[in-house]
Design an enzyme around this catalytic site. Structure first.
Site, PDB file in Angstrom:
ATOM      1  N   SER A  40       0.866  -1.295   0.004  1.00 34.18           N
ATOM      2  CA  SER A  40      -0.046  -0.057   0.053  1.00 34.18           C
ATOM      3  C   SER A  40       0.791   1.363   0.035  1.00 34.18           C
ATOM      4  CB  SER A  40      -1.075   0.233   1.162  1.00 34.18           C
ATOM      5  OG  SER A  40      -0.184   0.476   2.418  1.00 34.18           O
ATOM      6  N   ASP A  41       0.348   2.250  -0.286  1.00 36.87           N
ATOM      7  CA  ASP A  41       1.034   3.627  -0.210  1.00 36.87           C
ATOM      8  C   ASP A  41       0.886   3.900   1.344  1.00 36.87           C
ATOM      9  OD1 ASP A  41       2.389   6.170  -0.685  1.00 36.87           O
ATOM     10  OD2 ASP A  41       1.397   6.309  -2.370  1.00 36.87           O
TER      11      ASP A  41
END
Length: 723
Positions: free
Chosen positions: A267-268
């Protein structure tokens, strides 16, 4: 370790240990970090236990170099029951400490070898400093210069972005991650379509058809994965109404299923927890559920997984097999990097000192900065004769803020300022300088001082632009002109009646009103990196000839945005032979076309294109044709020209762009020299996504264009028929 060994290791792990592998924490959480214990702000809200830290799988943003990386890894291995090493990840976007031009600028070089070399050098410095993974390349297609992160992309064209994606991955990873300790694993981002955020506003909604997604936005990600990119990062935005980080159709359906990607998906920053404000998760537990179901292996800097996955598994809502496959992918990457054999991998304090900001690396940065700069305008005042008196005026005359966003380990103090670059090439007594104004503010006294400084000069260099924080992540702007105080300075300098050269430092295409008419020449330097001042001096004095070409259109006005070359026609196109005066697709107050088109860039020399020819007017699936054209350097300087091939499908099953880049070749010619350039045109190049998402070509009429940019090119019709 072989895969069987990884499976065996997985079987030894407890559920708690497995889940901790899926968590990524910043360096202050770890013993041995130079910032150990400085857990404040967003970090403090995570409330991670010591047991979880001991079993964590990866580290974010190690910036303390080899010494810190070795210290953290050593302390971790003492505490981790199974001695599973940490992965160290960082944002090495356009250089580690030797900073290269921002990626949008590198795109304007049209130099794939130079891009690859920049990534190789960044990887060498990062690997010696203890980094294993870089969050690059960013290959998002960009069409809206209001969006701050356009500086991270290579532009508005899917074909060119794909070529650069491949080059960057080759540079970062090399051919053998396990045995090449100077390479790092690459992580392509942001999957998917982050560059299409509505209104050019960061983190905002993306809404488009699947056909448009596949045709324009997905090719560069796929190209990076075809080149062997080891990791993918999810985007912050929605895709078809579902945030990417919780989007099963996108991640498990397309990425994992159709594309068969079995590497690590991360994920960011905080994106798992952001499923809550997006409105697809009620709480952190549901956010964890949706992210793991979508196939996200590593949660970056939130604790939804560590707090809730165990409960979800024990309650039967999550199959432990999902946890196992995520852990196995992470272990496999650690194995590919050789971390089980050598957990310290390339971290080497002595090598770090030798490599970081070395003369060779700085030279490569200087070369690429010169190739990335684009000459936008020149009324004959460039190149500058070295016996001229020069006044260097403006907030970037003596500024080290030329590295740009995503260069957090670069040193502004060690960056070569414009004034110093010029001073090294001419008699210092011929140079004067004044600030004139700050970036967004100024005083009458500053402007008056600048005017006094410029009075005796033969030529004035205006060094203008955006502060680096005005671009990059969260650096979105609705008004993309230069700040008003800088335009006021330019207007008053113009009144002196002397030749004016504007050098622009910025991370996006600008609305150039207020400087376009005031300057006799404009050099777009972007954020050129560590050797920016020397590279620009090379160009201004003619020791190098500008060769950059824009890979993102410069709008006439922000009111046109998004404006890009490969757009569709309309049923009432302006300029058609039978077009009415009013009832056509147009603005009443500005042109439809950008000020400067994709592919545009001037040189100190001139290039003549002879009449282009096709080898045949008919192409079939089994019989390609070729287009050839002779290019001559008709000026007095050696120079490089980017010869560009575009194709238009005149009539498709769905509407097709007016032009699409299909090839380019960069050639170097001495004055009077000629060269023949040939492009092959194949049926495969004519394929596109149809309404049913089939990828194929249509028989019929096409037009090939060849020229110096997307606007100035000659047209050659041909036809595609079946065999």
């Amino acid at each position: 370790m072989m895969n069987a060994n990884l499976q065996s290791l997985l079987q030894e792990m407890t559920l708690d240990e497995k889940i901790a592998q899926l968590m990524q924490l910043a360096t202050p959480f770890f013993e041995g970090s130079k910032d150990e214990g400085q857990i404040t702000g967003p970090l403090a809200s995570m409330k991670v236990s010591e047991a979880n830290i001991q079993n964590t799988g990866s580290v974010l943003g190690a910036s303390g170099g080899a010494k810190e990386a070795i210290s953290i890894q050593a302390a971790h291995l003492k505490k981790n029951r199974l001695r599973i090493p940490l992965l160290f990840m960082a944002d090495v976007i356009h250089g580690y400490k030797t900073i290269f031009p921002v990626p949008l600028a590198i795109g304007c070089s049209w130099d794939l070898d130079g891009a690859q070399e920049s990534a190789e050098i960044a990887a060498k410095e990062a690997a010696a400093s203890g980094v294993h993974v870089t969050f690059a390349p960013m290959v998002d297609l960009v069409r809206d210069p209001r969006w701050g992160r356009v500086m991270e992309s290579t532009g508005e064209d899917p074909f060119l972005n794909s070529e650069f994606a491949r080059a960057f991955v080759r540079g970062f990873q090399g051919n053998d991650l396990k045995n090449n300790k100077e390479a790092v694993a690459a992580c392509v981002k942001h999957f998917a379509a982050y560059g299409a955020a509505e209104g050019g506003r960061d983190y905002n909604t993306v809404n488009m058809s699947e056909r448009q997604l596949r045709e324009s936005y997905l090719p560069a990600y796929q190209a990076a994965l075809d080149e062997g990119c080891e990791m993918v990062m999810t985007a912050f935005n929605t895709v078809d109404g579902i945030p990417a980080t919780g989007n099963q159709a996108l991640m498990r359906g397309l990425l994992r299923g159709e594309w068969q990607f079995d590497g690590v998906l991360i994920s960011d920053w905080g994106a798992v927890k952001e499923l809550i404000p997006h409105g697809v998760a009620e709480d952190e537990k549901e956010a964890a559920l949706k992210a793991i179901q979508a196939g996200v292996d590593i949660e970056m800097m939130t604790s939804c997984y560590i707090d809730h996955l165990k409960e979800l598994v024990l309650s039967g809502k999550v199959d432990e097999a999902l946890i196992d496959e995520a852990v196995l992918r992470i272990l496999n990457l650690k194995d590919k990097l050789g971390l089980f054999e050598n957990p310290y991998r390339g971290a080497d304090e002595a090598l770090e000192k030798e490599l970081v900001l070395s003369d060779g690396h700085r030279k490569a940065s200087r070369e690429l900065a010169a190739k990335s700069s684009v000459l936008l305008k020149n009324n004959g005042v460039l190149p500058i004769q070295k016996d001229k008196k020069l006044a260097v005026i403006g907030p970037f005359a003596q500024s080290g803020d030329i590295l740009g966003p995503w260069s957090f380990l670069g040193s502004k103090e060690k960056a070569v300022q414009l004034y110093d670059g010029l001073k090294a090439k001419t008699d210092p007594s011929l140079l004067t300088t004044a600030l004139g104004c700050d970036i967004e503010s100024g005083t009458e006294e500053q402007i008056n001082e600048a005017l006094r400084t410029a009075e005796d000069a033969d030529l004035i260099i205006l060094a203008l632009g955006e502060a680096s924080e005005m671009s990059g992540e969260a650096g979105c702007r609705a008004d993309i002109r230069l700040p008003e105080v800088q335009l006021e300075l330019a207007a008053k300098v113009k009144l002196l009646g002397k030749p004016v050269v504007a050098v622009l430092f910025n991370g996006r295409p600008l609305d150039l009103h207020g400087i376009w008419d005031e300057a006799d020449a404009i050099l777009e330097a972007w954020y050129p990196g560590t050797e920016g001042g020397t590279a620009i001096a090379d160009l201004l004095f003619g020791d190098k000839n500008p060769s950059g070409k824009l890979t993102m259109s410069f709008p006439y006005s922000a009111g046109q945005v998004p404006v890009y070359y490969n757009h569709f026609n309309t049923g009432r196109p302006k300029g058609a032979p039978d077009a009415q005066e009013r009832y056509v697709s147009q603005y009443l107050d500005i042109p439809n076309e950008p000020l400067l088109p994709f592919g545009y860039g001037l040189s100190y020399t001139t290039f003549d294109y002879a009449e282009a020819k096709l080898s045949d007017a008919v192409l079939t699936p089994s019989k390609p044709i070729s287009l050839s054209v002779q290019i001559s350097n008709t000026g007095s300087y050696p120079g490089e020209e980017v010869v560009q091939l575009y194709i238009r499908d005149v009539s498709g099953e769905i509407v097709r762009p007016l032009k699409e880049l299909k090839g380019f070749k960069k050639i170097a010619l001495n004055p009077g020299e000629k060269a023949a350039v040939t492009f092959d045109i194949t049926e495969e190049q004519l394929r596109y996504y149809h309404s049913d998402l089939s990828f194929k070509s249509d028989a019929g009429k096409f037009i090939a264009y060849v020229g110096t940019n997307s606007h100035d090119c000659s047209a050659l019709p041909f036809e595609l028929t079946t065999d």
